[in-house]
Design a protein around this motif. Structure first.
Motif, short mmCIF file in Angstrom:
data_model
loop_
_atom_site.label_atom_id
_atom_site.label_comp_id
_atom_site.label_asym_id
_atom_site.label_seq_id
_atom_site.Cartn_x
_atom_site.Cartn_y
_atom_site.Cartn_z
N LYS A 137 0.87 -1.36 0.00
CA LYS A 137 -0.10 0.11 0.05
C LYS A 137 0.75 1.36 -0.19
O LYS A 137 0.63 2.40 -0.82
N MET A 138 1.90 1.24 0.87
CA MET A 138 2.88 2.44 0.80
C MET A 138 3.26 2.67 -0.52
O MET A 138 3.58 3.80 -1.20
N MET A 139 4.03 1.50 -1.11
CA MET A 139 4.60 1.84 -2.41
C MET A 139 3.74 2.04 -3.60
O MET A 139 4.07 2.64 -4.47
N LEU A 156 3.68 5.56 -6.17
CA LEU A 156 3.43 5.63 -7.80
C LEU A 156 2.64 6.70 -8.43
O LEU A 156 2.57 7.13 -9.44
N LEU A 157 1.88 7.41 -7.34
CA LEU A 157 0.87 8.51 -7.80
C LEU A 157 1.75 9.89 -7.47
O LEU A 157 1.11 10.75 -7.76
N SER A 158 2.97 9.80 -7.22
CA SER A 158 3.79 10.95 -7.00
C SER A 158 3.95 11.62 -8.21
O SER A 158 4.16 10.97 -9.40
N PRO A 159 4.00 13.07 -8.42
CA PRO A 159 4.01 13.81 -9.55
C PRO A 159 5.53 13.77 -10.14
O PRO A 159 6.45 13.62 -9.40
N LEU A 195 14.14 -0.93 4.34
CA LEU A 195 15.02 0.32 3.98
C LEU A 195 14.92 0.35 2.68
O LEU A 195 15.18 -0.37 1.73
N ILE A 196 14.46 1.50 2.21
CA ILE A 196 14.18 1.91 0.81
C ILE A 196 15.41 2.91 0.15
O ILE A 196 15.52 3.77 0.75
N ILE A 197 16.14 2.60 -0.95
CA ILE A 197 17.01 3.50 -1.57
C ILE A 197 16.19 4.05 -2.64
O ILE A 197 15.95 3.40 -3.65
N LEU A 198 16.07 5.49 -2.67
CA LEU A 198 15.54 6.10 -3.58
C LEU A 198 16.44 6.50 -4.77
O LEU A 198 17.37 7.30 -4.47
N SER A 250 11.97 14.75 -8.41
CA SER A 250 10.84 13.73 -8.34
C SER A 250 11.08 12.99 -7.19
O SER A 250 10.05 12.43 -6.67
N CYS A 251 12.46 12.63 -7.04
CA CYS A 251 12.54 11.68 -5.80
C CYS A 251 12.20 12.24 -4.46
O CYS A 251 11.78 11.73 -3.47
N GLY A 252 12.41 13.78 -4.52
CA GLY A 252 11.87 14.18 -3.25
C GLY A 252 10.40 14.34 -2.99
O GLY A 252 9.84 14.11 -1.97
N MET A 253 9.75 14.32 -4.12
CA MET A 253 8.18 14.28 -3.96
C MET A 253 7.76 13.02 -3.58
O MET A 253 6.94 12.54 -2.89
N ALA A 254 8.52 11.82 -4.34
CA ALA A 254 8.36 10.62 -3.84
C ALA A 254 8.50 10.31 -2.56
O ALA A 254 7.59 9.62 -1.70
N ALA A 255 9.74 10.88 -2.03
CA ALA A 255 10.09 10.71 -0.71
C ALA A 255 8.71 11.15 0.45
O ALA A 255 8.31 10.32 1.39
N GLN A 256 8.47 12.40 -0.02
CA GLN A 256 7.41 12.81 0.81
C GLN A 256 6.10 12.19 1.02
O GLN A 256 5.62 11.85 1.93
N THR A 257 5.71 11.55 -0.31
CA THR A 257 4.54 10.93 -0.47
C THR A 257 4.47 9.50 0.35
O THR A 257 4.07 9.10 1.18
N LEU A 258 6.02 8.87 0.01
CA LEU A 258 6.15 7.69 0.99
C LEU A 258 6.10 7.90 2.47
O LEU A 258 5.41 7.20 3.43
#
Length: 200
Positions: free
Chosen positions: A29-31, A35-38, A76-79, A127-135
């Motif tokens: 669910k987290m991941m 995938l909906l991150s801009p 542990l997730i590496i973006l 992109s990774c910054g926005m994905a990180a905050q979504t996560l």
């Protein structure tokens, strides 16, 4: 938990309960939310490495100067980001759009990124910054904790995960249940010191 509560209660947690295992359905669910991150032109240039091997965690912990959350957190997730995502079958990003939209956007993607290596890297970090905050907000909404990390040697981490040459490591995120609460917030600047209207 609503989004404002998640924002207010999210903290960078350094100490994790090593007995906690995150159920696979929560992790999924987290991941899926990430995938909906801009991303610019919907190029979805982020890539995620889930580190499950104890040996690999310890190798990465060495590259992070011994920070315990690398080994102790449940996940542990590496973006990372693919710097060439803009040119690797870009039609995938607009496969649900009508042909006239595709005919406009696909050349625009090429023109925006081709020959602009700094822009490619800048977009990777955005992109990774926005994905990180979504996560991190998804993690908090599900009742877990997280810690964004940039305190590591990126070359050593890249080597540990066999990072392709056209990718970059942006950050890591440790996820689990706090073993020790975060310290009180260090102090946020007031809004009137950071918000401007029309100009500085």
């Amino acid at each position: 938990m609503n989004v404002f509560n998640a924002i207010e209660s999210r903290r960078a947690i350094k100490s994790y309960d090593t007995s906690v295992t995150i159920p696979e359905h929560d992790f999924e669910k987290m991941m899926q939310s990430v995938l909906l991150s801009p991303t610019s032109y919907n190029i979805q240039n982020w890539r995620f490495v889930r580190v499950t091997s104890t040996a690999k965690r310890n190798e990465i912990k060495d590259a992070a100067w011994g920070q315990s959350q690398v080994s102790d957190a449940s996940e542990l997730i590496i973006l990372c980001a693919n710097l060439d995502a803009w040119k690797e079958k870009p039609e995938r990003y607009w496969m649900n759009a009508d042909k006239s939209t595709q005919d406009i956007l696909l050349p625009m993607i090429h023109d925006f990124y081709a020959e602009h290596t700094q822009k490619q890297r800048d977009e990777a970090m955005r992109s990774c910054g926005m994905a990180a905050q979504t996560l991190m907000l998804s993690v908090k909404a599900l009742g877990y904790d997280s810690c964004p990390m940039v305190g590591f040697d990126p070359e050593s981490v890249a080597k540990a995960i066999n990072l392709p040459n056209n990718h970059v490591v942006c950050m890591m995120i440790a996820i689990g249940k706090a073993n020790v609460e975060a310290y009180p917030r260090g102090g946020q600047l007031p809004l009137n010191e950071v918000l401007y209207t029309d100009h500085f």
